[in-house]
Design an enzyme around this catalytic site. Structure first.
Site, PDB file in Angstrom:
ATOM      1  N   ARG A  85       0.879  -1.182   0.000  1.00 13.42           N
ATOM      2  CA  ARG A  85       0.000   0.000   0.000  1.00 13.42           C
ATOM      3  C   ARG A  85       0.906   1.218   0.000  1.00 13.42           C
ATOM      4  O   ARG A  85       1.726   1.390   0.908  1.00 13.42           O
ATOM      5  CB  ARG A  85      -0.900   0.005   1.246  1.00 13.42           C
ATOM      6  N   HIS A 113      -7.652   0.871  -5.988  1.00  7.99           N
ATOM      7  CA  HIS A 113      -7.820   0.031  -4.793  1.00  7.99           C
ATOM      8  C   HIS A 113      -8.536  -1.253  -5.236  1.00  7.99           C
ATOM      9  O   HIS A 113      -9.691  -1.495  -4.900  1.00  7.99           O
ATOM     10  CB  HIS A 113      -8.632   0.789  -3.738  1.00  7.99           C
ATOM     11  N   GLN A 157     -10.256  -3.970  -2.829  1.00  5.96           N
ATOM     12  CA  GLN A 157     -11.503  -3.488  -2.223  1.00  5.96           C
ATOM     13  C   GLN A 157     -12.668  -3.604  -3.197  1.00  5.96           C
ATOM     14  O   GLN A 157     -13.751  -4.070  -2.831  1.00  5.96           O
ATOM     15  CB  GLN A 157     -11.336  -2.031  -1.779  1.00  5.96           C
ATOM     16  N   ASP A 180     -17.236   7.254  -0.825  1.00  6.68           N
ATOM     17  CA  ASP A 180     -15.972   7.147  -0.090  1.00  6.68           C
ATOM     18  C   ASP A 180     -15.694   8.522   0.516  1.00  6.68           C
ATOM     19  O   ASP A 180     -16.363   9.512   0.184  1.00  6.68           O
ATOM     20  CB  ASP A 180     -14.855   6.713  -1.068  1.00  6.68           C
ATOM     21  N   CYS A 206     -16.219   1.585   1.400  1.00  3.73           N
ATOM     22  CA  CYS A 206     -15.031   0.771   1.693  1.00  3.73           C
ATOM     23  C   CYS A 206     -14.559   0.921   3.130  1.00  3.73           C
ATOM     24  O   CYS A 206     -13.847   0.051   3.629  1.00  3.73           O
ATOM     25  CB  CYS A 206     -13.911   1.109   0.715  1.00  3.73           C
ATOM     26  N   ARG A 236     -13.317  -8.615   2.133  1.00  3.90           N
ATOM     27  CA  ARG A 236     -11.891  -8.371   1.865  1.00  3.90           C
ATOM     28  C   ARG A 236     -11.086  -9.629   2.175  1.00  3.90           C
ATOM     29  O   ARG A 236     -10.190 -10.026   1.428  1.00  3.90           O
ATOM     30  CB  ARG A 236     -11.367  -7.204   2.726  1.00  3.90           C
TER      31      ARG A 236
HETATM   32  N1  NVA Z   1      -9.962   6.631  -0.937  1.00  4.96           N
HETATM   33  C1  NVA Z   1      -9.525   6.227   0.382  1.00  4.96           C
HETATM   34  C2  NVA Z   1      -9.747   4.757   0.576  1.00  4.96           C
HETATM   35  C3  NVA Z   1      -9.352   4.240   1.930  1.00  4.96           C
HETATM   36  C4  NVA Z   1      -9.530   2.774   2.084  1.00  4.96           C
HETATM   37  C5  NVA Z   1      -8.069   6.579   0.568  1.00  4.96           C
HETATM   38  O1  NVA Z   1      -7.293   6.399  -0.378  1.00  4.96           O
HETATM   39  O2  NVA Z   1      -7.713   7.054   1.629  1.00  4.96           O
HETATM   40  N1   CP Z   2     -11.054  -0.157   3.063  1.00  6.18           N
HETATM   41  C1   CP Z   2      -9.756  -0.210   3.416  1.00  6.18           C
HETATM   42  O1   CP Z   2      -8.853  -0.462   2.607  1.00  6.18           O
HETATM   43  O2   CP Z   2      -9.549  -0.001   4.740  1.00  6.18           O
HETATM   44  P1   CP Z   2      -8.140   0.202   5.470  1.00  6.18           P
HETATM   45  O3   CP Z   2      -7.605   1.545   5.047  1.00  6.18           O
HETATM   46  O4   CP Z   2      -8.477   0.136   6.931  1.00  6.18           O
HETATM   47  O5   CP Z   2      -7.221  -0.903   5.042  1.00  6.18           O
END
Ligand code: NVA
Ligand code: CP
Length: 305
Positions: A103, A130, A133, A220, A260, A288
């Site tokens: 990530r 993502h 997800q 989101d 998500c 997930r």
């Molecule tokens: N769009 C959000 C998703 C978090 C799971 C982010 O990138 O922070």
């Molecule tokens: N939805 C998701 O990816 O959550 P986290 O940021 O907690 O991993």
């Protein structure tokens, strides 16, 4: 450790037939009929340059449940956080472990890691995508509505990594996707253009237009990780883009709500919607675990699709 491997960086890395098998495999993991341990003796390295609850826990637990071991690597602890090149990290980790989940911020970093690693790399979120997800989200739609073909999905809010992955899902799986985004916050134009070669994908400015007759309404946060200092500007830009009961009333009668997580109640969604009867967010979070186990079983464990 093998050079003949495949990565999962984006949903189109799988064909629609492969995704169908992946969803069936994930369901067998959910119901408990799948009892194999294809990761026995294997290790997954999990690189997190951003925070995580679901991704970290579901990958670690999933690896363990498949018989393997997961290593949590944060930038505070590994040399990558002090500037060691991503390609050197890829080559070194490939000598120790059997798969890498990452990530991070730039999608190009994940592509660079995958290029120089000789083991499977899985995208656990970038600024662009993502994919794990959205596969969990599609799995949830299948469980709740019996399938996604012929359905309409409404995305409300930021044209972010989640929106882009929904666009990729529409490209591979062929369903209608309507995204309502404020001007200046559109999803990736190239991904939209590619998806439109196969599916009906529209970008509109009015959330009600996107939600009309939708089978799935999803949103989101307005400021993703790394955009925290834009929060105030974004709150102004996204006024009117909150998923509330009035917006849900425009969707189909049996429509489901997805998010998500983490969510900001009172910003992108009201509490009565996310905690209400149409919300499937807890199943979505659980999925997930199942979909990622299926992905790891295929990429690292020799499971066939
Ligand atoms: N769009 C959000 C998703 C978090 C799971 C982010 O990138 O922070
Ligand atoms: N939805 C998701 O990816 O959550 P986290 O940021 O907690 O991993």
């Amino acid at each position: 450790m093998t050079t003949a491997h495949r990565d999962f960086l984006a949903i189109p890395d799988f064909s629609s037939a492969e995704l169908e098998s992946l969803f069936v495999l994930a369901d067998s993991m959910r119901t408990g009929t799948y009892t194999k341990k294809p990761l026995a003796g294997q290790t997954l390295a999990m690189i997190f340059m951003k925070a995580s609850t679901r991704t970290r826990v579901s990958f670690e637990v999933g690896t363990y449940q498949l018989g393997g071991h997961a290593l949590f690597l944060s930038p505070r602890d590994v040399q990558l956080g002090r500037g060691e090149p991503i390609s050197d990290t890829a080559k070194v980790l490939s000598r120790y472990v059997n798969g890498i989940m990452i990530r991070t911020f730039a999608h190009a970093d994940v592509e660079a890691l995958a290029k120089d690693a000789t083991i499977p790399v899985i995208n656990g979120l970038t600024d662009l995508l993502h994919p794990c997800q959205v596969l969990a989200d599609v799995l949830t739609v299948r469980q709740q509505l019996g399938g996604i073909a012929g359905r309409k999905v409404a995305w409300i809010g930021d044209g972010n990594n989640m929106a882009n992955s929904w666009i990729n899902a529409a490209y591979v799986l062929g369903f209608e996707l309507s995204l309502a985004c404020p001007e200046g916050y559109d999803p990736d134009a190239a991904l939209i253009a590619r998806a439109r070669t196969r599916s009906k994908v529209s970008v509109v400015r009015d959330p009600a237009e996107a939600a009309n007759g939708a089978d799935v309404v999803t949103t989101d946060v307005w400021a993703s990780m790394g955009q925290e200092e834009e929060q105030a500007v974004r709150e102004r830009a996204f006024r009117g883009f909150c998923v509330d009961s009035a917006l849900m009333a425009r969707a189909a009668k049996n429509a489901i709500f997805l998010h998500c997580l983490p969510a900001h109640r009172g910003e992108e969604v009201t509490a009565d919607v996310i905690d209400g009867p149409q919300s499937c967010v807890w199943d979505e979070a659980e999925n997930r675990l199942h979909i990622q186990k299926a992905i790891m079983a295929v990429l690292m464990g020799g499971e066939k699709l």
